[in-house]
Design a protein around this motif. Structure first.
Motif, PDB file in Angstrom:
ATOM      1  N   GLY A 121      33.252 -12.779  49.364  1.00 14.07           N
ATOM      2  CA  GLY A 121      32.454 -11.747  48.703  1.00 14.07           C
ATOM      3  C   GLY A 121      33.342 -10.805  47.931  1.00 14.07           C
ATOM      4  N   VAL A 178      29.095 -20.578  50.340  1.00 15.46           N
ATOM      5  CA  VAL A 178      28.945 -19.132  50.408  1.00 15.46           C
ATOM      6  C   VAL A 178      27.487 -18.764  50.135  1.00 15.46           C
ATOM      7  N   HIS A 193      24.404 -15.489  51.586  1.00 12.07           N
ATOM      8  CA  HIS A 193      24.210 -14.055  51.803  1.00 12.07           C
ATOM      9  C   HIS A 193      23.940 -13.766  53.280  1.00 12.07           C
ATOM     10  N   ALA A 214      27.848 -11.104  50.933  1.00 13.51           N
ATOM     11  CA  ALA A 214      28.101 -12.533  51.070  1.00 13.51           C
ATOM     12  C   ALA A 214      28.529 -12.880  52.492  1.00 13.51           C
ATOM     13  N   THR A 263      22.819 -16.230  58.144  1.00 15.13           N
ATOM     14  CA  THR A 263      22.819 -16.460  56.708  1.00 15.13           C
ATOM     15  C   THR A 263      21.389 -16.493  56.186  1.00 15.13           C
ATOM     16  N   LEU A 279      25.193 -17.946  47.095  1.00 13.42           N
ATOM     17  CA  LEU A 279      25.591 -16.647  46.557  1.00 13.42           C
ATOM     18  C   LEU A 279      25.148 -16.526  45.105  1.00 13.42           C
TER      19      LEU A 279
END
Length: 259
Positions: free
Chosen positions: A75, A108, A110, A122, A186, A197
């Motif tokens: 992130g 990746v 959130h 992230a 997540t 992401l």
């Protein structure tokens, strides 16, 4: 050498998260960001980089590579300005190498919570076969402790090459690395894969449109995402309610990293 942009202020503008990543492999210092001129290697057995990285650290008067831990940023920790601000605020030397890399077996998304500043940060999650472009930082003990303190919603986990393979651009596959994984799971629609992401504008548009919990608690159209983020930043009870709703409504998926 390029200057480190100090204008990345997620408190004033949370929709800017995660900020601009490093422009390439290089070294963050108090004076700016210096691009690497040659390859940087982290050997599979020794984790020893080419002289360019270690030499730059020594020339800066700080500990070399042997004194540092490899941490993959997913992130805002890939943004030199953010890392510089965190370390400087913690009274820690901000000299940090950033290495461009690719990791296989990890993606990746959130975190299933809203940050104090109002953005949805992230987090890493396991995805067999996925190849993800990342930056990896080499951090000393004080820098690690400082960053750990800035990540209360995350656990720093050690990932071995048996789980995910990290390939440093220019050569080198380390035997292990660390990565920050959300304690809250997540974000993923119930029964679906994690949301990759994306910009805060796109993410909040999805949540305000498709997530009943967000629509019920916030109740605003997607194009008003900035005012929604500002409201969330000023309302700890609302952020906590959203986090609980993500968990109870099936929007918080497991990361696959031991949770």
């Amino acid at each position: 050498m390029s200057t480190v942009d100090g204008g990345v202020d997620f408190v004033a503008a949370p929709w800017l998260y995660p900020g601009p990543a490093a422009p390439g492999t290089g070294l963050l210092t108090r004076d700016g960001y210096y691009r690497a001129r040659a390859r940087a290697e982290v050997g599979a057995s020794t984790r020893r980089p080419a002289a360019t990285v270690d030499g730059a650290l020594r020339a800066a008067g700080v500990g070399g590579v042997r004194d540092r831990r490899l941490v993959v940023a997913v992130g805002s920790n890939a943004c030199p300005a953010v890392v510089a601000r965190k370390l400087t605020a913690g009274d820690v030397d901000p000299t940090v190498p950033f290495l461009r890399a690719t990791v296989t077996g990890m993606a990746v998304g959130h975190s299933a919570h809203v940050s104090v500043a109002g953005y949805v940060a992230a987090t890493a999650f396991r995805r067999p076969g996925a190849r993800t472009a990342v930056f990896a930082s080499l951090l000393d003990r004080d820098q690690l402790a400082c960053l750990d303190a800035t990540e209360p919603n995350y656990t720093r986990r050690t990932v071995t090459a048996d789980e995910c393979v990290l390939e440093i651009d220019g050569g080198g596959r380390p035997v292990s690395f660390d990565v920050y994984v959300s304690k809250w799971g997540t974000l993923a629609p119930p029964g679906g894969p994690p949301i990759p992401l994306q910009t805060q504008e796109v993410l909040f548009g999805t949540l305000l449109r498709d997530c009943a919990a967000v629509a019920a608690l916030v109740g605003r159209p997607p194009h008003e995402y900035r005012s929604v983020m500002t409201e969330l930043a000023g309302a700890a009870d609302l952020r906590a309610a959203l986090r609980r709703s993500f968990a109870t409504s099936g929007w918080a998926a497991r990361s696959g990293f031991g949770d």
